[in-house]
Design an enzyme around this catalytic site. Structure first.
Site, PDB file in Angstrom:
ATOM      1  CG  ASP A 212     -30.814  18.782  49.763  1.00 30.46           C
ATOM      2  OD1 ASP A 212     -31.865  18.482  48.900  1.00 30.46           O
ATOM      3  OD2 ASP A 212     -29.995  17.714  50.256  1.00 30.46           O
TER       4      ASP A 212
ATOM      5  N   GLY B  66     -33.910  25.068  42.228  1.00 28.18           N
ATOM      6  CA  GLY B  66     -33.059  24.727  41.082  1.00 28.18           C
ATOM      7  C   GLY B  66     -32.784  25.919  40.276  1.00 28.18           C
TER       8      GLY B  66
ATOM      9  CE1 TYR C 247     -35.282  13.801  35.677  1.00 27.34           C
ATOM     10  CE2 TYR C 247     -36.290  13.050  33.712  1.00 27.34           C
ATOM     11  CZ  TYR C 247     -35.930  14.032  34.620  1.00 27.34           C
ATOM     12  OH  TYR C 247     -35.824  15.335  34.086  1.00 27.34           O
TER      13      TYR C 247
ATOM     14  CB  SER D 246     -29.284  26.275  43.339  1.00 29.42           C
ATOM     15  OG  SER D 246     -28.235  26.835  43.930  1.00 29.42           O
TER      16      SER D 246
HETATM   17  P1  NDP Z   1     -29.721  21.441  35.542  1.00 23.84           P
HETATM   18  O1  NDP Z   1     -28.954  20.241  35.793  1.00 23.84           O
HETATM   19  O2  NDP Z   1     -29.319  22.428  34.504  1.00 23.84           O
HETATM   20  O3  NDP Z   1     -29.992  22.466  36.943  1.00 23.84           O
HETATM   21  C1  NDP Z   1     -30.579  21.635  38.028  1.00 23.84           C
HETATM   22  C2  NDP Z   1     -30.585  22.837  38.852  1.00 23.84           C
HETATM   23  O4  NDP Z   1     -31.388  22.228  40.017  1.00 23.84           O
HETATM   24  C3  NDP Z   1     -29.145  23.543  39.547  1.00 23.84           C
HETATM   25  O5  NDP Z   1     -29.466  24.551  40.020  1.00 23.84           O
HETATM   26  C4  NDP Z   1     -29.184  22.521  41.009  1.00 23.84           C
HETATM   27  O6  NDP Z   1     -28.508  23.214  41.867  1.00 23.84           O
HETATM   28  C5  NDP Z   1     -30.553  22.636  41.460  1.00 23.84           C
HETATM   29  N1  NDP Z   1     -30.811  21.142  42.111  1.00 23.84           N
HETATM   30  C6  NDP Z   1     -30.534  19.810  42.042  1.00 23.84           C
HETATM   31  N2  NDP Z   1     -30.873  19.126  43.238  1.00 23.84           N
HETATM   32  C7  NDP Z   1     -31.196  20.214  44.265  1.00 23.84           C
HETATM   33  C8  NDP Z   1     -31.642  20.058  45.546  1.00 23.84           C
HETATM   34  N3  NDP Z   1     -31.426  18.620  45.993  1.00 23.84           N
HETATM   35  N4  NDP Z   1     -31.840  21.012  46.193  1.00 23.84           N
HETATM   36  C9  NDP Z   1     -31.978  22.410  45.640  1.00 23.84           C
HETATM   37  N5  NDP Z   1     -31.549  22.617  44.380  1.00 23.84           N
HETATM   38  C10 NDP Z   1     -31.048  21.383  43.703  1.00 23.84           C
HETATM   39  O7  NDP Z   1     -31.102  20.972  35.192  1.00 23.84           O
HETATM   40  P2  NDP Z   1     -32.120  21.737  33.941  1.00 23.84           P
HETATM   41  O8  NDP Z   1     -32.267  23.012  34.000  1.00 23.84           O
HETATM   42  O9  NDP Z   1     -31.661  20.746  32.832  1.00 23.84           O
HETATM   43  O10 NDP Z   1     -33.676  20.875  34.740  1.00 23.84           O
HETATM   44  C11 NDP Z   1     -34.537  21.778  35.513  1.00 23.84           C
HETATM   45  C12 NDP Z   1     -35.419  20.685  35.535  1.00 23.84           C
HETATM   46  O11 NDP Z   1     -36.309  20.396  34.382  1.00 23.84           O
HETATM   47  C13 NDP Z   1     -35.351  19.654  36.405  1.00 23.84           C
HETATM   48  O12 NDP Z   1     -36.318  19.090  37.217  1.00 23.84           O
HETATM   49  C14 NDP Z   1     -35.435  18.527  35.171  1.00 23.84           C
HETATM   50  O13 NDP Z   1     -35.518  17.320  35.635  1.00 23.84           O
HETATM   51  C15 NDP Z   1     -36.569  19.104  34.524  1.00 23.84           C
HETATM   52  N6  NDP Z   1     -36.432  18.919  32.932  1.00 23.84           N
HETATM   53  C16 NDP Z   1     -35.207  19.158  32.230  1.00 23.84           C
HETATM   54  C17 NDP Z   1     -35.006  18.602  30.806  1.00 23.84           C
HETATM   55  C18 NDP Z   1     -33.899  18.961  29.953  1.00 23.84           C
HETATM   56  O14 NDP Z   1     -34.028  18.590  28.913  1.00 23.84           O
HETATM   57  N7  NDP Z   1     -33.037  19.810  30.547  1.00 23.84           N
HETATM   58  C19 NDP Z   1     -36.095  17.771  30.395  1.00 23.84           C
HETATM   59  C20 NDP Z   1     -37.133  17.494  31.333  1.00 23.84           C
HETATM   60  C21 NDP Z   1     -37.162  18.085  32.393  1.00 23.84           C
HETATM   61  P3  NDP Z   1     -26.828  23.363  41.868  1.00 23.84           P
HETATM   62  O15 NDP Z   1     -26.690  24.447  40.958  1.00 23.84           O
HETATM   63  O16 NDP Z   1     -26.574  24.042  43.076  1.00 23.84           O
HETATM   64  O17 NDP Z   1     -26.197  22.274  41.564  1.00 23.84           O
END
Ligand code: NDP
Length: 248
Positions: A64, A13, A156, A37
């Site tokens: 993925d 991610g 979630y 990602s």
């Molecule tokens: P974003 O939505 O900003 O980014 C998510 C990232 O995860 C992206 O780079 C996305 O890839 C990647 N991703 C999603 N699904 C997959 C997959 N199946 N395989 C590989 N990569 C994947 O998320 P955040 O930065 O906000 O969150 C990051 C983590 O922190 C998550 O686990 C979230 O649950 C956790 N979190 C976030 C909070 C918040 O307030 N933001 C609060 C609590 C927890 P791509 O760029 O290609 O789409």
């Protein structure tokens, strides 16, 4: 601070938000970082930006994490291209919010497959290498929602509570090989994920945060960098909430 010199890190991610900041901070500390990602465009851009400041520090991999076979292939490729991994950060996560009454099976499966099975896949794929590595670390990005639950986020909440249980069990299984495994539980952090929330919800959430604002991606990356560092060698199986005091 070059405490990650000669270390290889994987950040899932890493294409946006919190993961991007973690990847950048580990690279700043001297690590070679695999930025993973879903889309080539996002991890490619992050790797390019990091390399502009820390030459050759980042390599992009579009995979993925929910795809078991693809993650095994990823581990092989990273081993060949970067070397044996010391630090694994499971940060990839998605939301598919909705009340349970209306939640589709696919919304449940997508969230569980990414947020929980994704971590199972990567730990399985990298654990043998980690068990032989210097200062081996696994850091899982959970959520305060996995601790306290949230209406509209049953999928979630279950995925993140599952990730916390997984963290503790992995910590126990791998402790004998000095691999530490910890979870960071962010509160509400400003990223694309929280930008989607309506302003009324954001205002209501801020009212419940003692420190009075959403956190920044850097607030999470700093804690991850500490847990990944040699200084954190005696910490394992813990969940560290970084939430402005929301869950105290
Ligand atoms: P974003 O939505 O900003 O980014 C998510 C990232 O995860 C992206 O780079 C996305 O890839 C990647 N991703 C999603 N699904 C997959 C997959 N199946 N395989 C590989 N990569 C994947 O998320 P955040 O930065 O906000 O969150 C990051 C983590 O922190 C998550 O686990 C979230 O649950 C956790 N979190 C976030 C909070 C918040 O307030 N933001 C609060 C609590 C927890 P791509 O760029 O290609 O789409």
């Amino acid at each position: 601070m070059q405490c990650f010199a000669n270390k290889i890190a994987v950040v899932t991610g890493g294409g946006r938000g919190i993961g991007q900041e973690i990847a950048r901070m580990l690279a700043a500390g001297g690590a070679k970082v695999a930025v993973v990602s879903r889309s080539e465009a996002s991890c490619g851009k992050v790797a390019e930006d990091i390399n502009a400041v820390y030459p050759s520090a980042a390599t992009a991999y579009a995979v993925d994490v929910a795809d078991h076979a693809a993650v095994l292939e990823l581990a092989k490729k990273i081993g060949e291209e970067l070397g044996p991994v010391n630090i694994l950060v499971n940060n990839a996560g998605v939301t598919r919010d909705g009340l349970l009454m209306r939640m589709k099976e696919d919304d449940w499966d997508t969230v569980l497959d990414t947020n929980l099975k994704g971590a199972f896949n990567t730990v399985k794929a990298f654990m043998r290498v980690l068990m032989k590595a210097e200062d081996p670390r696994i850091i899982n990005i959970a959520s305060v929602i996995g601790l306290i639950g949230n209406a509209g986020q049953t999928n979630y909440s279950a995925s993140k509570a599952g990730l916390i249980g997984f963290t503790k069990a992995v910590a126990r299984e791998l402790a004998g090989r000095a691999v530490t495994c910890n979870a960071v539980a962010p509160g509400f952090i400003t990223t694309d994920m929280t930008d989607e929330l309506p302003q009324t919800i954001k205002d209501a959430v801020i009212g419940k945060i003692p420190l009075g604002s959403f956190g920044e991606t850097r607030d999470i990356a700093e804690v991850v960098a500490f847990l990944a560092s040699p200084a954190a060698r005696y910490i394992t199986g813990q969940v560290i909430a970084v939430d402005g005091g929301m869950t105290m």
